[in-house]
Design a protein around this motif. Structure first.
Motif: not given
Length: 327
Positions: A279-283, A292-295, A274-277
């Motif tokens: 972050l991806e949505k906010s940035f 670059l990627n979230v991971q 949930t937190y990772k999603r």
């Protein structure tokens, strides 16, 4: 810890073709000159050196195949090595070899081949072009060492020779014989044989590493109870990991990095799906960048097997993160 596509070496050759071809041409001339009028340096003076018939044959074969030896693939080098062995055995050229005359010949040939010169002038940009920054054996350190040159320090690539240059001076500047390493691994390997392929045309070898880091499940459970990072147990398995541990002490090296393992463990708890999603949505603009990627941002290192040469400890961190389902 993983092979790279050998085509990358040929691409690098094309990018530096003029410089490499000049080196090949000038070095080949030096070999022919040495064959015609052999000399060695003794007490800062050049003195005549009498070559044996076998040494003359060695130089003739080297000269006749020089460009192919410099650019030869691992399969080519194996064939050339087999033929060189029929002329002068590699052990007879080794550091402790007898007769002494072969060691004198080897040292003079190594000087003519110009490895030190290439290391000082060319290898930095060449290996940067290949994208190899981390030791190909342990992946724990950079492949750079500092050398004093005059009044300045210079950062130079540390290079191991798959076919040791003390046994095979003929391959001392062959591109597929050069393995970028850290100073510790270079010293540890020395002339020891090792079953490790860095350059390959087999996608199975350069798409996924055969090695695997992990934290023992028992120590993970214990950590979640008492939070004692020193009791985390790092394991290194797969491929010829026993040989790698014996020569390079890989598992021992990474058991000194328990703080890194602990940070990944804590991140696996904090960074839930949930937190990772979120972050991806906010940035979203930041995370849509190609490189670059979230991971990668969460882990703080590269996350693909094919990228582990880019940065030290990437393999270790990636494997632990995957084990803990952080990435």
């Amino acid at each position: 810890m993983i092979a790279i596509n050998q085509d990358l070496v040929f691409f690098a050759y094309k990018n530096h073709k003029t410089e490499i071809d000049h080196f090949i041409h000038s070095t080949e001339k030096k070999i022919k000159s040495f064959r015609a009028k052999p000399t060695r340096t003794l007490k800062k003076k050049k003195v005549a050196l009498l070559l044996t018939p076998l040494q003359e044959d060695y130089l003739d074969y080297l000269s006749a195949n020089f460009k192919d030896i410099i650019l030869g693939t691992p399969d080519d080098l194996l064939k050339f090595a087999t033929h060189f062995e029929t002329i002068i055995k590699a052990v007879d050229l080794g550091k402790e070899s007898k007769p002494y005359i072969h060691r004198v010949f080897r040292d003079r040939l190594l000087c003519i081949m110009g490895y030190n010169s290439q290391r000082n002038k060319f290898y930095s940009k060449y290996f940067q072009g290949l994208g190899i920054k981390a030791c190909v054996y342990c992946n724990s350190q950079l492949t750079i060492s500092v050398k004093r040159q005059g009044l300045k320090n210079k950062a130079l690539y540390q290079v191991d020779h798959y076919y040791p240059k003390s046994y095979y001076p003929c391959f001392s500047v062959s591109f597929f014989n050069l393995y970028p390493t850290c100073a510790n691994c270079n010293l540890s390997k020395s002339n020891k044989p090792l079953k490790f392929v860095l350059y390959s045309n087999n996608p199975l070898l350069f798409s996924k590493s055969v090695f695997q880091f992990s934290i023992s499940q028992i120590s993970i459970t214990n950590y979640r109870v008492n939070f004692e990072k020193e009791k985390l147990e790092i394991e290194f398995k797969g491929g010829n990991s026993k040989e790698m541990n014996k020569i390079f002490a890989v598992e021992q090296i990474y058991n000194t990095q328990k703080d890194v393992a602990e940070e990944i463990l804590l991140k696996s708890i904090i960074y839930n799906d949930t937190y990772k999603r979120s972050l991806e949505k906010s940035f979203s603009k930041l995370y849509n960048k190609k490189d670059l990627n979230v991971q990668r941002l969460i882990l703080g290192n590269y996350t693909l097997d094919t990228e582990i040469h880019n940065r030290p400890m990437s393999k270790f961190m990636m494997d632990i993160a995957k084990q803990l389902k952080l990435i």
